[in-house]
Write a protein that holds these residues in place. Structure first.
Motif, PDB file in Angstrom:
ATOM      1  N   SER A  31      32.171 -50.093 -48.831  1.00  0.00           N
ATOM      2  CA  SER A  31      32.368 -49.630 -50.201  1.00  0.00           C
ATOM      3  C   SER A  31      33.587 -50.253 -50.871  1.00  0.00           C
ATOM      4  N   TYR A  32      34.385 -50.992 -50.111  1.00  0.00           N
ATOM      5  CA  TYR A  32      35.621 -51.566 -50.633  1.00  0.00           C
ATOM      6  C   TYR A  32      35.474 -53.036 -51.009  1.00  0.00           C
ATOM      7  N   SER A  33      36.087 -53.407 -52.102  1.00  0.00           N
ATOM      8  CA  SER A  33      36.358 -54.819 -52.337  1.00  0.00           C
ATOM      9  C   SER A  33      37.495 -55.218 -51.399  1.00  0.00           C
ATOM     10  N   MET A  34      37.467 -56.452 -50.948  1.00  0.00           N
ATOM     11  CA  MET A  34      38.474 -56.929 -50.006  1.00  0.00           C
ATOM     12  C   MET A  34      39.174 -58.155 -50.587  1.00  0.00           C
ATOM     13  N   GLY A  35      40.464 -58.207 -50.364  1.00  0.00           N
ATOM     14  CA  GLY A  35      41.230 -59.325 -50.893  1.00  0.00           C
ATOM     15  C   GLY A  35      42.158 -59.929 -49.865  1.00  0.00           C
ATOM     16  N   TRP A  36      42.533 -61.162 -50.133  1.00  0.00           N
ATOM     17  CA  TRP A  36      43.563 -61.852 -49.351  1.00  0.00           C
ATOM     18  C   TRP A  36      44.695 -62.238 -50.300  1.00  0.00           C
ATOM     19  N   PHE A  37      45.897 -61.943 -49.873  1.00  0.00           N
ATOM     20  CA  PHE A  37      47.103 -62.334 -50.586  1.00  0.00           C
ATOM     21  C   PHE A  37      47.995 -63.100 -49.612  1.00  0.00           C
ATOM     22  N   ARG A  38      48.981 -63.795 -50.146  1.00  0.00           N
ATOM     23  CA  ARG A  38      49.926 -64.491 -49.275  1.00  0.00           C
ATOM     24  C   ARG A  38      51.321 -64.441 -49.871  1.00  0.00           C
TER      25      ARG A  38
END
Length: 125
Positions: A31-38
């Motif tokens: 149910s979640y959107s997933m993201g990558w940050f740096r």
């Protein structure tokens, strides 16, 4: 509550590849959107890529378009970031995040409620 654990970071030469993984606990991963940050040394954390909960939409910052690919496997509660043609400027701690963001909101840290501890990616020249 969602717990996120990143893996797959390491040291690679410029032009090489790495695949980051982020494993999530809990039964609501899909149910979640997933993201990558740096976050690079001395710099603020920045958005890298995101994928919608239903896998229909992906988002990338301009500097990684054509080199990085985000994907998810909801059966394994895991999101991936395939990173090709790595450059020294990709060196950073990479964090995955989960949230109910959509569209432009997924580019922002406040779009995410849960964060992993990060994995180091170092690209040597």
């Amino acid at each position: 509550q969602v717990q996120l654990v990143e893996s797959g970071g390491g040291l690679v030469q410029a032009g090489g590849s790495l695949r980051l993984s982020c494993a999530a606990s809990g039964r609501t991963f899909s149910s979640y959107s997933m993201g990558w940050f740096r976050q690079a040394p001395g710099k603020e954390r920045e958005f890298v890529s995101a994928i919608s909960w239903n896998d229909r939409n992906t988002y990338y910052t301009d500097s990684v378009k054509g080199r990085f690919t985000i994907s998810r496997d909801n059966a394994k509660n895991t999101v991936y970031l395939q990173m090709n043609s790595l450059k020294p400027e990709d060196t950073a701690v990479y964090y995955c995040a989960a949230g109910y963001c959509s569209g432009y909101g997924c580019y922002k840290e406040h779009g995410y409620a849960y964060w992993g501890q990060g994995t180091q990616v170092t690209v040597s020249s």
